[in-house]
Design a protein around this motif. Structure first.
Motif: not given
Length: 84
Positions: A1-20
């Protein structure tokens, strides 16, 4: 399978939660399978994917033409199991 791409950005609480969740909840199980595209670090590629998939918010997981906008832990786990 190919890689999954994650889009993220600064000052994004949901991005931080997903990374955690990916790091601690899944113990980096998919670390090698996820390519992170950070808005401030790669704005051209980020915007290209936003426009291609009509994305309105971050974080987002993308696998080919499948896009996961609701990044609740249970949905992320199912998405990754299916696409990795």
């Amino acid at each position: 399978m190919s890689k999954v791409i994650m889009l993220t950005q600064d000052k994004c609480p949901k991005c931080t939660a997903l990374k955690s969740y990916l790091e601690m909840g899944l113990r980096n199980k998919y670390q090698e399978d996820i390519e992170v595209i950070h808005r401030q670090e790669d704005p051209e590629r980020f915007m290209e994917l936003v426009q291609k998939h009509s994305i309105m918010a971050t974080p987002v997981l993308i696998s080919e033409n499948e896009v996961l906008v609701d990044t609740a832990p249970s949905k992320v786990s199912v998405f990754l199991e299916k696409n990795v």
